[in-house]
Scaffold this active site. Structure first.
Site, PDB file in Angstrom:
ATOM      1  N   ARG A  37       3.030 -30.810  25.637  1.00  0.00           N
ATOM      2  CA  ARG A  37       1.421 -31.166  25.721  1.00  0.00           C
ATOM      3  C   ARG A  37       0.659 -30.149  26.329  1.00  0.00           C
ATOM      4  O   ARG A  37      -0.458 -30.093  26.146  1.00  0.00           O
ATOM      5  CB  ARG A  37       1.440 -32.338  26.682  1.00  0.00           C
ATOM      6  CG  ARG A  37       1.795 -33.615  25.879  1.00  0.00           C
ATOM      7  CD  ARG A  37       2.096 -34.883  27.026  1.00  0.00           C
ATOM      8  NE  ARG A  37       2.692 -35.943  26.031  1.00  0.00           N
ATOM      9  CZ  ARG A  37       3.810 -36.115  25.545  1.00  0.00           C
ATOM     10  NH1 ARG A  37       4.970 -35.442  25.477  1.00  0.00           N
ATOM     11  NH2 ARG A  37       4.220 -37.451  25.055  1.00  0.00           N
ATOM     12  N   SER A  46       5.680 -42.688  19.309  1.00  0.00           N
ATOM     13  CA  SER A  46       4.495 -42.578  19.980  1.00  0.00           C
ATOM     14  C   SER A  46       4.018 -41.211  19.605  1.00  0.00           C
ATOM     15  O   SER A  46       2.782 -41.064  20.064  1.00  0.00           O
ATOM     16  CB  SER A  46       4.838 -42.688  21.483  1.00  0.00           C
ATOM     17  OG  SER A  46       5.583 -41.707  21.860  1.00  0.00           O
ATOM     18  N   ASP A  79      15.210 -42.021  24.991  1.00  0.00           N
ATOM     19  CA  ASP A  79      16.026 -40.681  25.322  1.00  0.00           C
ATOM     20  C   ASP A  79      17.159 -41.115  26.443  1.00  0.00           C
ATOM     21  O   ASP A  79      18.042 -40.305  26.626  1.00  0.00           O
ATOM     22  CB  ASP A  79      15.115 -39.476  25.885  1.00  0.00           C
ATOM     23  CG  ASP A  79      14.281 -39.241  24.637  1.00  0.00           C
ATOM     24  OD1 ASP A  79      14.334 -39.589  23.495  1.00  0.00           O
ATOM     25  OD2 ASP A  79      13.391 -38.133  24.907  1.00  0.00           O
ATOM     26  N   ARG A  89      21.511 -34.557  23.120  1.00  0.00           N
ATOM     27  CA  ARG A  89      21.628 -35.665  24.305  1.00  0.00           C
ATOM     28  C   ARG A  89      23.180 -36.284  24.181  1.00  0.00           C
ATOM     29  O   ARG A  89      23.760 -36.668  25.081  1.00  0.00           O
ATOM     30  CB  ARG A  89      20.852 -36.757  24.203  1.00  0.00           C
ATOM     31  CG  ARG A  89      19.328 -36.106  24.621  1.00  0.00           C
ATOM     32  CD  ARG A  89      18.366 -37.039  25.071  1.00  0.00           C
ATOM     33  NE  ARG A  89      17.019 -36.494  24.957  1.00  0.00           N
ATOM     34  CZ  ARG A  89      16.410 -35.557  25.620  1.00  0.00           C
ATOM     35  NH1 ARG A  89      17.131 -35.298  26.931  1.00  0.00           N
ATOM     36  NH2 ARG A  89      15.270 -35.124  25.727  1.00  0.00           N
TER      37      ARG A  89
HETATM   38  O1  LIG Z   1       6.136 -37.497  23.398  1.00  0.00           O
HETATM   39  C1  LIG Z   1       7.158 -37.234  23.584  1.00  0.00           C
HETATM   40  O2  LIG Z   1       7.189 -36.119  24.440  1.00  0.00           O
HETATM   41  C2  LIG Z   1       8.525 -37.861  23.399  1.00  0.00           C
HETATM   42  C3  LIG Z   1       8.467 -39.221  22.947  1.00  0.00           C
HETATM   43  C4  LIG Z   1       9.502 -40.130  22.551  1.00  0.00           C
HETATM   44  O3  LIG Z   1       9.661 -40.177  21.212  1.00  0.00           O
HETATM   45  P1  LIG Z   1       9.052 -41.652  20.278  1.00  0.00           P
HETATM   46  O4  LIG Z   1       7.753 -41.764  20.833  1.00  0.00           O
HETATM   47  O5  LIG Z   1       9.503 -41.074  18.935  1.00  0.00           O
HETATM   48  O6  LIG Z   1      10.197 -42.580  20.736  1.00  0.00           O
HETATM   49  C5  LIG Z   1      10.736 -39.247  22.820  1.00  0.00           C
HETATM   50  O7  LIG Z   1      12.212 -39.930  22.354  1.00  0.00           O
HETATM   51  C6  LIG Z   1      10.935 -37.608  22.662  1.00  0.00           C
HETATM   52  O8  LIG Z   1      12.032 -37.399  23.120  1.00  0.00           O
HETATM   53  C7  LIG Z   1       9.704 -37.203  23.150  1.00  0.00           C
HETATM   54  C1  LIG Z   2      14.220 -37.106  20.481  1.00  0.00           C
HETATM   55  C2  LIG Z   2      13.846 -35.939  20.963  1.00  0.00           C
HETATM   56  O1  LIG Z   2      13.016 -35.014  21.051  1.00  0.00           O
HETATM   57  P1  LIG Z   2      11.934 -34.969  19.558  1.00  0.00           P
HETATM   58  O2  LIG Z   2      11.513 -36.335  19.116  1.00  0.00           O
HETATM   59  O3  LIG Z   2      10.772 -34.118  20.179  1.00  0.00           O
HETATM   60  O4  LIG Z   2      12.798 -34.008  18.507  1.00  0.00           O
HETATM   61  C3  LIG Z   2      14.942 -35.679  22.379  1.00  0.00           C
HETATM   62  O5  LIG Z   2      14.496 -34.848  22.999  1.00  0.00           O
HETATM   63  O6  LIG Z   2      15.790 -36.518  22.654  1.00  0.00           O
END
Ligand SMILES: O=C(O)C1=C[C@@H](OP(=O)(O)O)[C@@H](O)[C@H](O)C1
Ligand SMILES: C=C(OP(=O)(O)O)C(=O)O
Length: 414
Positions: free
Chosen positions: A25, A161, A301, A374
């Protein structure tokens, strides 16, 4: 690459890598500023490297001030017509709206598991915001040609999201104001991290219940000094290692963080571990662990770490939110079920949106990471309590978020 993870106890203090969610970000926001921003405590994993590649391709001039500090002159000025987002879901859904601020066509392309992850949620909203979009039946590669113009638009937030995050960061630079109507938002703490990042760069966005976001256009991202905090998703794995096999202190993390995965502390307390929160660290000590209930819908996660915790707890733990796992680096619910079964740990995913894990003695086995960082970490933590070694095929996948994971775990294992 195969890695052998052994049984043992753990004791020690570790510093996890920086939050890759905040790092991505902050890199995006620094690109959108016309000024120089400084990002500190920035360490690189594959996903942050993908974001860095994207901002350089879109015009940022980046200077490495020291190994963990970047000085970034922002300003959109695309140098290429293709963006390589690697295997990062966030980089895809974040940089597609950012690339849509440009009036030249840009193709977003990725690799491996990312090619199987759905991108369809981006298409209609982008088109309604004036972007010409070409896609591959809802998957990468996607081509966008902006400029995105703002307006009023409906967005489906029920799969991820991440695209909302991309819109929230891109649309302050659009020519018009925008109202986003979001349906079924999930992973909402990640949206708080986005709003927090935007605010730290001086950008205003207002929202109501994650359903409506109002984003004034023509805003200015101001020059910012941004220190990236430690990663709670990485910390969660280490803290579970402490809870199941000894004692671990994780530095450079705070419970005051907006990161979704601070919620691991709730699960650890419910499971009976001793959790000691200090302003800049958390210590977790082993205690006899009991089955727990936990809803991970907004912190998906955490599932792999929670699986290692539940496997070590007495009884059947119930973790809600499995429907969020289908579209991660692999289908994480199936991967947890199948790999933990090899260890002799029963995981039941038959009920919709629920995972039941019966704790017990884990046995040595040959397992697979499914190319998922993970999963590799979860199996290595589970191995601490196993009766013999666990082999993890595809262990190199940890480079996506935590390249030093195996060395760190080995450092505290005895
Ligand atoms: O915005 C982010 O940094 C993330 C949002 C999450 O995804 P989702 O919004 O698809 O659940 C998470 O699982 C991903 O590892 C990182
Ligand atoms: C799902 C993950 O990341 P991204 O969606 O950004 O690939 C993660 O880090 O577990």
């Amino acid at each position: 690459m195969d890695k052998t993870a052994g049984p043992g106890r753990v004791k020690g203090t570790l510093t996890p890598p920086c939050s890759k969610s905040y790092a991505q970000r902050a890199l995006a926001a620094a690109l959108l500023s016309e000024e120089v921003s400084v990002l500190r405590n920035l360490e690189f994993c594959d996903d942050t490297r993908s974001a860095l590649r994207c901002i350089e391709a879109l015009g940022a001039r980046v200077r490495q001030a020291d190994p963990t500090t970047l000085s970034i002159q922002g300003g959109l000025d695309p140098r290429v017509s293709r963006l390589d987002v690697g295997e990062s879901g966030l980089a895809t859904r974040l940089f597609t709206p950012l690339a849509s601020l440009c009036s030249t066509p840009i193709v977003i392309e990725g690799r491996d598991s990312l090619l199987r992850r759905p991108m369809g949620m981006m298409l209609e909203p982008l088109r309604r915001l004036g972007v010409t979009v070409r896609d591959n039946d809802g998957y990468l590669p996607v081509e966008v040609r902006g400029p995105i113009r703002g307006g009023e638009v409906e967005v489906d937030g029920s799969v991820s999201s991440q695209f909302i995050t991309g819109l929230l960061l891109a649309l302050p630079k659009a020519g018009q104001d925008t109202t986003l109507h979001v349906h079924g938002a999930v992973s909402t703490p990640y949206l708080d991290m986005t709003l927090d990042t935007a605010a730290r760069f001086g950008v205003e966005i207002s929202q109501r219940d994650y359903e409506e976001f109002y984003i004034p256009g023509r805003q200015h991202y101001r020059s910012t000094y941004f220190s990236i905090e430690g990663d709670w998703s990485a910390a969660a794995m280490l803290l579970v290692a402490g809870a199941t096999a000894g004692e671990v202190t994780v530095r450079n993390v705070s419970m005051l963080s907006k990161q979704a995965d601070t919620a691991i502390c709730t699960a650890l307390v419910r499971a009976g571990a001793a959790v000691i929160n200090e302003p800049e660290s958390v210590t977790v000590q082993h205690r006899p662990l009991r089955a727990f209930e936990f809803d991970a819908t907004n912190c998906p996660d955490l599932f792999p770490a929670l699986a290692a915790l539940a496997a070590a707890a007495d009884g059947v733990s119930e973790i809600r939110g499995t429907s969020r796992l289908e579209y991660k680096e692999c289908n994480r619910a199936e991967a947890i079920r199948d790999e933990y079964a090899k260890l002799g740990i029963e995981v039941d995913t038959s009920e919709e949106d629920l995972m039941r894990i019966r704790g017990g003695q884990a046995h040595g086995a040959h397992t697979r990471s499914h190319g998922d960082h993970r999963m590799a970490m979860s199996l290595a933590v589970a191995a601490l309590r196993a009766d013999s070694e666990i082999t993890i095929e595809g262990a190199e996948s940890v480079a996506k978020s935590y390249p030093g994971f195996f060395e760190d775990l080995e450092h505290i294992r005895y």
